[in-house]
Design a protein around this motif. Structure first.
Motif, PDB file in Angstrom:
ATOM      1  N   LEU A 256       0.808  -1.221   0.000  1.00  0.00           N
ATOM      2  CA  LEU A 256       0.000   0.000   0.000  1.00  0.00           C
ATOM      3  C   LEU A 256       0.843   1.272   0.000  1.00  0.00           C
ATOM      4  O   LEU A 256       0.285   2.372   0.028  1.00  0.00           O
ATOM      5  N   ASN A 257       2.152   1.134  -0.023  1.00  0.00           N
ATOM      6  CA  ASN A 257       3.005   2.328  -0.043  1.00  0.00           C
ATOM      7  C   ASN A 257       3.022   2.912  -1.459  1.00  0.00           C
ATOM      8  O   ASN A 257       3.573   2.301  -2.377  1.00  0.00           O
ATOM      9  N   PRO A 258       2.450   4.093  -1.666  1.00  0.00           N
ATOM     10  CA  PRO A 258       2.419   4.645  -3.025  1.00  0.00           C
ATOM     11  C   PRO A 258       3.796   4.993  -3.567  1.00  0.00           C
ATOM     12  O   PRO A 258       3.963   5.131  -4.780  1.00  0.00           O
ATOM     13  N   ALA A 259       4.794   5.134  -2.681  1.00  0.00           N
ATOM     14  CA  ALA A 259       6.143   5.477  -3.133  1.00  0.00           C
ATOM     15  C   ALA A 259       6.833   4.325  -3.844  1.00  0.00           C
ATOM     16  O   ALA A 259       7.848   4.528  -4.511  1.00  0.00           O
ATOM     17  N   GLY A 260       6.305   3.100  -3.734  1.00  0.00           N
ATOM     18  CA  GLY A 260       6.918   1.964  -4.397  1.00  0.00           C
ATOM     19  C   GLY A 260       6.903   2.121  -5.909  1.00  0.00           C
ATOM     20  O   GLY A 260       5.906   2.536  -6.502  1.00  0.00           O
TER      21      GLY A 260
END
Length: 474
Positions: free
Chosen positions: A190-194
């Motif tokens: 769920l980390n959008p930075a991935g």
């Protein structure tokens, strides 16, 4: 000339040379820059027992110190089975420079999996510490209930702002440090930075356009049992374990032994010691799995209590990434143990309103000069070299930035209508000669220069969601 170079690189020696004086001499004396870089590599960067950089021991040195895996046929056969299990649980996204493809799995599901009985027949020092269904944890506990409780506290408006901040910090730190379980693994998704979140959208937005290029990239979603290895002491991993990691990486990324690669995790490149990020030649390419695991271990350590201040977020990922290496064709000065000092731009954008929010030089002079000259490690030969290299390059770097920033901003604006992401982002661009490369993205409020660049009235931090959907199976 040798005395001049010694006076640059040894700031604690007799009659150290002033950074600006040295930089001026490098700009005006033909051939001196080449000799400066050659001397730095020969006498500092490439010698054994070289001073460590700001991130501690580099991947190359650590991996070489543990090289020479001498494994029995029985171990190699078991490792091969484990690699097939891991590949069955590995999904990839691949960008070939023009189009994006994805594969949900790289091998069929095995009919049977390696068990503890299979592993225990080997001598303790020979045993691989993972398999498709075997995980090597520090503590045999499930951690997600604790994290969910911290998240509940962090979002409870009945608590004070200080209490919510403390709970949020504990949640994020725990997510980066604690032994993994399946729910935590889903949280990392769920980390959008991935990179697996934003690269497909960026590649699609750039389709049919010719100004920007995107490096060829393969993103592998790392099986949980392999990713967990980054949360134990790297030095405790056995040769068989590292053999599995290397062989998994060779298969997952389709590596060319003679290739040259830039590597990172989904959220961290470790480029501030470029020896960690730049992998070249058959020997290093064969160990690329170890490089990737080491830099993920570094990122986990940055969230730990021994790092001051603790930095959560850089290890909030379950992705490993191999990209094409873009060689420096201009012979530029380098910083950070080999990183070419090319012109880079940090652009801030709003993907909801399709609006550019600002642009800033990535290698900002105030920030960079402070880093190399004023930090406690400024007498480190690496930082001493970088202070001179940056001062030498700064005038031409800033002229280049000022002459081209409007052009870059205009082409970034053209991307926005087709960029299917939510919220505000930073978008990093690198110039290499006449080519401009889209190289990185991150949520805007987590990016350097956000406060200096984005007008206060335009700022809208992303709404975070760390609660995964648990129905079904990955």
């Amino acid at each position: 000339m040798t005395g001049f170079l010694d006076r640059i690189l040894n700031g604690d020696g007799p009659r150290p040379l002033d950074v600006d004086t040295a930089a001026a001499m490098l700009r005006t004396t033909p051939g001196l820059l080449r000799e400066f870089e050659r001397s730095y590599h020969a006498n500092v960067l490439d010698r054994k027992n070289a001073p460590t950089g700001p991130l501690g021991p580099d991947a190359r040195s650590v991996i070489e110190s543990r090289s020479g895996h001498d494994l029995s046929d029985a171990v190699l056969a078991l490792d091969a089975r484990i690699v097939r299990e891991l590949l069955a649980d590995t999904s990839i996204i691949r960008y070939d420079g023009e189009r994006l493809t994805a594969a949900p799995s790289l091998a069929p599901v095995p009919e049977s999996y390696v068990t503890e009985v299979d592993v225990d027949v080997l001598e303790p020092g020979e045993r691989p510490q993972l398999a498709g269904e075997l995980i090597h944890r520090q503590i045999d506990a499930v951690n997600y209930p604790l994290l969910l409780d911290m998240w509940r506290r962090a979002t409870d408006l009945k608590r004070s702002a200080r209490q919510r901040r403390e709970a949020y910090g504990m949640f994020r730190t725990g997510l980066d440090l604690l032994d993994l379980d399946p729910v935590m693994y889903r949280m990392l998704d769920l980390n959008p930075a991935g990179m697996g979140h934003w690269l497909p959208a960026l590649a699609k937005a750039n389709e049919g356009k010719t100004f920007f290029r995107i490096p060829k990239t393969t993103i592998a979603k790392v099986p949980m049992t392999l990713l967990q290895l980054s949360r134990v002491e790297y030095e405790s991993l056995t040769a068989a374990t590292l053999d599995v990691v290397d062989r998994w990486a060779q298969a997952a990324f389709g590596l060319n032994p003679d290739g040259e690669y830039f590597i990172k995790t989904g959220t961290f490149s470790s480029k501030y010691d470029y020896r960690n990020a730049h992998v070249t030649g058959p020997h290093e390419v064969a160990q690329i799995g170890e490089y990737l695991l080491y830099i993920q271990s570094q990122a986990v350590g940055m969230a730990g209590p021994l790092n001051e201040p603790a930095m959560y977020g850089v290890s909030t990922t379950n992705e490993m990434v191999v990209r094409e290496y873009i060689p420096d064709r201009l012979g530029l000065p380098t910083i950070y143990m080999g990183l070419p000092l090319r012109c880079e731009y940090r652009c801030f954008i709003d993907c909801d309103t399709k609006e550019p929010l600002g642009i800033h030089p990535y290698w900002d002079p105030k920030v960079m000069n402070h880093r190399f000259r004023d930090w406690p490690d400024s007498d480190n030969p690496h930082m001493r070299h970088d202070a001179v290299a940056y001062a030498m390059r700064e005038p031409s770097l800033m002229r280049e930035y000022e002459a081209t920033k409007s052009l870059v901003a205009a082409h970034v604006k053209e991307l926005l209508p087709g960029l299917d992401l939510a919220g505000q982002w930073s978008l990093d661009v690198m110039r290499d000669g006449d080519e401009y490369w889209l190289i990185d993205m991150a949520p805007a409020e987590r990016s350097a220069y956000y406060g200096q660049t984005v007008p206060k009235g335009k700022r809208r931090p992303m709404v975070e969601n760390w609660i995964p959907e648990l129905e079904g199976k990955r």
